[in-house]
Design a protein around this motif. Sequence first.
Motif, PDB file in Angstrom:
ATOM      1  N   LEU A   1       0.835  -1.209   0.000  1.00 39.32           N
ATOM      2  CA  LEU A   1       0.000   0.000   0.000  1.00 39.32           C
ATOM      3  C   LEU A   1       0.868   1.257   0.000  1.00 39.32           C
ATOM      4  O   LEU A   1       0.521   2.260  -0.619  1.00 39.32           O
ATOM      5  N   ASP A   2       1.998   1.194   0.692  1.00 40.36           N
ATOM      6  CA  ASP A   2       2.921   2.340   0.667  1.00 40.36           C
ATOM      7  C   ASP A   2       3.375   2.623  -0.761  1.00 40.36           C
ATOM      8  O   ASP A   2       3.417   3.775  -1.192  1.00 40.36           O
ATOM      9  N   ARG A   3       3.691   1.548  -1.481  1.00 42.52           N
ATOM     10  CA  ARG A   3       4.144   1.740  -2.864  1.00 42.52           C
ATOM     11  C   ARG A   3       2.998   2.226  -3.752  1.00 42.52           C
ATOM     12  O   ARG A   3       3.201   3.070  -4.629  1.00 42.52           O
ATOM     13  N   ALA A   4       1.785   1.733  -3.493  1.00 45.81           N
ATOM     14  CA  ALA A   4       0.627   2.166  -4.290  1.00 45.81           C
ATOM     15  C   ALA A   4       0.369   3.666  -4.062  1.00 45.81           C
ATOM     16  O   ALA A   4       0.060   4.406  -5.005  1.00 45.81           O
ATOM     17  N   ARG A   5       0.531   4.118  -2.829  1.00 47.21           N
ATOM     18  CA  ARG A   5       0.314   5.544  -2.540  1.00 47.21           C
ATOM     19  C   ARG A   5       1.347   6.402  -3.260  1.00 47.21           C
ATOM     20  O   ARG A   5       1.059   7.497  -3.743  1.00 47.21           O
ATOM     21  N   LEU A   6       2.569   5.871  -3.302  1.00 48.34           N
ATOM     22  CA  LEU A   6       3.630   6.590  -4.009  1.00 48.34           C
ATOM     23  C   LEU A   6       3.283   6.716  -5.496  1.00 48.34           C
ATOM     24  O   LEU A   6       3.373   7.796  -6.081  1.00 48.34           O
ATOM     25  N   ARG A   7       2.827   5.622  -6.095  1.00 51.97           N
ATOM     26  CA  ARG A   7       2.467   5.660  -7.522  1.00 51.97           C
ATOM     27  C   ARG A   7       1.272   6.579  -7.770  1.00 51.97           C
ATOM     28  O   ARG A   7       1.228   7.281  -8.774  1.00 51.97           O
ATOM     29  N   GLN A   8       0.341   6.573  -6.823  1.00 52.21           N
ATOM     30  CA  GLN A   8      -0.818   7.462  -6.974  1.00 52.21           C
ATOM     31  C   GLN A   8      -0.354   8.916  -6.962  1.00 52.21           C
ATOM     32  O   GLN A   8      -0.807   9.741  -7.767  1.00 52.21           O
ATOM     33  N   ALA A   9       0.568   9.234  -6.068  1.00 48.92           N
ATOM     34  CA  ALA A   9       1.058  10.619  -5.978  1.00 48.92           C
ATOM     35  C   ALA A   9       1.742  11.024  -7.281  1.00 48.92           C
ATOM     36  O   ALA A   9       1.553  12.143  -7.782  1.00 48.92           O
ATOM     37  N   VAL A  10       2.509  10.096  -7.847  1.00 43.61           N
ATOM     38  CA  VAL A  10       3.193  10.375  -9.103  1.00 43.61           C
ATOM     39  C   VAL A  10       2.162  10.619 -10.219  1.00 43.61           C
ATOM     40  O   VAL A  10       2.281  11.560 -11.006  1.00 43.61           O
ATOM     41  N   ARG A  11       1.146   9.773 -10.249  1.00 47.96           N
ATOM     42  CA  ARG A  11       0.075   9.942 -11.261  1.00 47.96           C
ATOM     43  C   ARG A  11      -0.609  11.302 -11.107  1.00 47.96           C
ATOM     44  O   ARG A  11      -0.789  12.025 -12.094  1.00 47.96           O
ATOM     45  N   LEU A  12      -0.948  11.656  -9.884  1.00 44.77           N
ATOM     46  CA  LEU A  12      -1.630  12.940  -9.661  1.00 44.77           C
ATOM     47  C   LEU A  12      -0.719  14.099 -10.065  1.00 44.77           C
ATOM     48  O   LEU A  12      -1.160  15.083 -10.662  1.00 44.77           O
ATOM     49  N   PHE A  13       0.556  13.932  -9.755  1.00 42.22           N
ATOM     50  CA  PHE A  13       1.505  15.003 -10.066  1.00 42.22           C
ATOM     51  C   PHE A  13       1.610  15.207 -11.573  1.00 42.22           C
ATOM     52  O   PHE A  13       1.698  16.333 -12.060  1.00 42.22           O
ATOM     53  N   GLN A  14       1.542  14.078 -12.290  1.00 37.84           N
ATOM     54  CA  GLN A  14       1.640  14.169 -13.744  1.00 37.84           C
ATOM     55  C   GLN A  14       0.404  14.816 -14.369  1.00 37.84           C
ATOM     56  O   GLN A  14       0.456  15.290 -15.495  1.00 37.84           O
ATOM     57  N   SER A  15      -0.708  14.830 -13.628  1.00 34.28           N
ATOM     58  CA  SER A  15      -1.899  15.485 -14.181  1.00 34.28           C
ATOM     59  C   SER A  15      -2.172  16.795 -13.448  1.00 34.28           C
ATOM     60  O   SER A  15      -3.311  17.165 -13.221  1.00 34.28           O
ATOM     61  N   ARG A  16      -1.105  17.482 -13.066  1.00 33.62           N
ATOM     62  CA  ARG A  16      -1.256  18.676 -12.224  1.00 33.62           C
ATOM     63  C   ARG A  16      -1.830  19.877 -12.967  1.00 33.62           C
ATOM     64  O   ARG A  16      -2.072  20.917 -12.376  1.00 33.62           O
ATOM     65  N   ASP A  17      -2.038  19.735 -14.270  1.00 35.40           N
ATOM     66  CA  ASP A  17      -2.646  20.825 -15.030  1.00 35.40           C
ATOM     67  C   ASP A  17      -4.145  20.954 -14.740  1.00 35.40           C
ATOM     68  O   ASP A  17      -4.782  21.914 -15.155  1.00 35.40           O
ATOM     69  N   ARG A  18      -4.731  19.976 -14.032  1.00 39.77           N
ATOM     70  CA  ARG A  18      -6.158  20.103 -13.697  1.00 39.77           C
ATOM     71  C   ARG A  18      -6.336  20.169 -12.179  1.00 39.77           C
ATOM     72  O   ARG A  18      -5.441  19.796 -11.416  1.00 39.77           O
ATOM     73  N   LEU A  19      -7.519  20.654 -11.764  1.00 37.41           N
ATOM     74  CA  LEU A  19      -7.799  20.748 -10.335  1.00 37.41           C
ATOM     75  C   LEU A  19      -8.167  19.375  -9.795  1.00 37.41           C
ATOM     76  O   LEU A  19      -8.837  18.595 -10.480  1.00 37.41           O
ATOM     77  N   LEU A  20      -7.726  19.087  -8.592  1.00 37.99           N
ATOM     78  CA  LEU A  20      -7.978  17.779  -7.987  1.00 37.99           C
ATOM     79  C   LEU A  20      -9.052  17.873  -6.924  1.00 37.99           C
ATOM     80  O   LEU A  20      -9.105  18.851  -6.170  1.00 37.99           O
ATOM     81  N   THR A  21      -9.897  16.862  -6.887  1.00 37.57           N
ATOM     82  CA  THR A  21     -10.913  16.788  -5.826  1.00 37.57           C
ATOM     83  C   THR A  21     -10.368  15.949  -4.671  1.00 37.57           C
ATOM     84  O   THR A  21      -9.354  15.243  -4.813  1.00 37.57           O
ATOM     85  N   ALA A  22     -11.077  15.992  -3.560  1.00 38.06           N
ATOM     86  CA  ALA A  22     -10.710  15.144  -2.429  1.00 38.06           C
ATOM     87  C   ALA A  22     -10.749  13.684  -2.861  1.00 38.06           C
ATOM     88  O   ALA A  22      -9.907  12.877  -2.471  1.00 38.06           O
ATOM     89  N   ASP A  23     -11.723  13.376  -3.695  1.00 37.98           N
ATOM     90  CA  ASP A  23     -11.854  12.012  -4.204  1.00 37.98           C
ATOM     91  C   ASP A  23     -10.602  11.578  -4.975  1.00 37.98           C
ATOM     92  O   ASP A  23     -10.111  10.465  -4.803  1.00 37.98           O
ATOM     93  N   ASP A  24     -10.092  12.499  -5.809  1.00 39.32           N
ATOM     94  CA  ASP A  24      -8.847  12.194  -6.546  1.00 39.32           C
ATOM     95  C   ASP A  24      -7.721  11.866  -5.563  1.00 39.32           C
ATOM     96  O   ASP A  24      -6.941  10.945  -5.771  1.00 39.32           O
ATOM     97  N   LEU A  25      -7.655  12.678  -4.517  1.00 38.18           N
ATOM     98  CA  LEU A  25      -6.551  12.530  -3.558  1.00 38.18           C
ATOM     99  C   LEU A  25      -6.680  11.265  -2.709  1.00 38.18           C
ATOM    100  O   LEU A  25      -5.715  10.787  -2.134  1.00 38.18           O
ATOM    101  N   MET A  26      -7.916  10.747  -2.651  1.00 42.73           N
ATOM    102  CA  MET A  26      -8.151   9.571  -1.806  1.00 42.73           C
ATOM    103  C   MET A  26      -8.071   8.249  -2.560  1.00 42.73           C
ATOM    104  O   MET A  26      -7.863   7.209  -1.944  1.00 42.73           O
ATOM    105  N   THR A  27      -8.273   8.308  -3.872  1.00 44.10           N
ATOM    106  CA  THR A  27      -8.502   7.056  -4.606  1.00 44.10           C
ATOM    107  C   THR A  27      -7.231   6.441  -5.174  1.00 44.10           C
ATOM    108  O   THR A  27      -6.449   7.102  -5.853  1.00 44.10           O
ATOM    109  N   ILE A  28      -7.061   5.161  -4.863  1.00 41.92           N
ATOM    110  CA  ILE A  28      -5.999   4.353  -5.466  1.00 41.92           C
ATOM    111  C   ILE A  28      -6.623   3.655  -6.672  1.00 41.92           C
ATOM    112  O   ILE A  28      -7.638   2.974  -6.541  1.00 41.92           O
TER     113      ILE A  28
END
Length: 308
Positions: free
Chosen positions: A256-283
């Motif tokens: 799960l630690d590694r999955a959270r890391l990958r999720q953060a990388v994915r979100l960072f790569q789509s930083r041109d759009r606004l993120l919801t709480a749901d985006d930040l929570m979902t693996i």
Amino acid sequence: MATTVKTPDTTVDLAKAFAESGIGEVLDQLERELVGLGPVKARIREIAALLLVDKLRRDLGLTSETPTLHMSFTGNPGTGKTTVALRMADILHRLGYIRSNHLISVTRDDLVGQYIGHTAPKTKEILKKAMGGVLFIDEAYYLYRPENERDYGQEAIEILLQVMENRREDLVVILAGYADRMERFFASNPGFRSRIAHHVEFPDYAPEELMAIAELMLARQNYRFSDDARDAFRRYIATRMQQPHFANARSIRNALDRARLRQAVRLFQSRDRLLTADDLMTIDAGEILASRVFSGGAGSRAAAERHP
Ligand SMILES: Nc1ncnc2c1ncn2[C@@H]1O[C@H](COP(=O)(O)OP(=O)(O)O)[C@@H](O)[C@H]1O
Ligand SMILES: [Mg+2]
């Protein structure tokens, strides 16, 4: 030895003593915090009941002996031994069997020195730190190395045995490790076995328990699986369990630690759009499927587990 037994009709209020001890809270916490482990939780409740009754018996002068409280917790890595030991320390403290609610966790290297004359001071230093609380010795059997004739572990063993016998009111020792190795250790060191009052066995988790553990770990950190990710993680568990160095709930936590890391990388790569709480929570499933567990490299998987 004369005990001052009260008149036979002296009463004690067990319910009140239980409520006042606060151990119900610890048992509830154990229930909430750990998925499954039914037999372990039942053993802990039994031990708690015994200790509570024993305390009342001492209050009434029906016994004056300090009970032996040393324990062994056996099971494979990641089955909850350390977590339960912490709760056990809490119970022992609330019932007044130890002065402070602290647990010192050590392994052979903390107790045994490299040179002649180093072991006794090292072991005594640890015992000093643990005194008044719980000393948790992980993989305790490594203290005993019969293949090495002059092994310094023997010195630590002798000091420990002495303290376990003579300082019972000041220190509770919990020996932890694999069941089979512990059994062999006890067979060669009967002094240890005879000083252990409670043996608690920690079973491996079933796949659906590992899944529930994953969901609990995520929820505690305000994460959750998407539906696809949940399916992927089920497959992850089935595959990971067959691979080397699988460590039950610990492997789940690492994954799960590694999955959270990958999720953060994915979100960072789509930083041109606004993120919801749901985006930040979902693996998402991608974060699970990217694991090397699925690429068949058991060796690399094991390496990643050691250096997550
Ligand atoms: N039944 C369980 N439910 C939830 N989390 C668990 C459970 N068992 C273990 N864990 C978690 O897994 C990790 C490893 O557990 P730990 O107590 O260190 O195991 P051990 O000491 O047997 O190796 C910890 O983060 C712990 O909180
Ligand atoms: Mg542990």
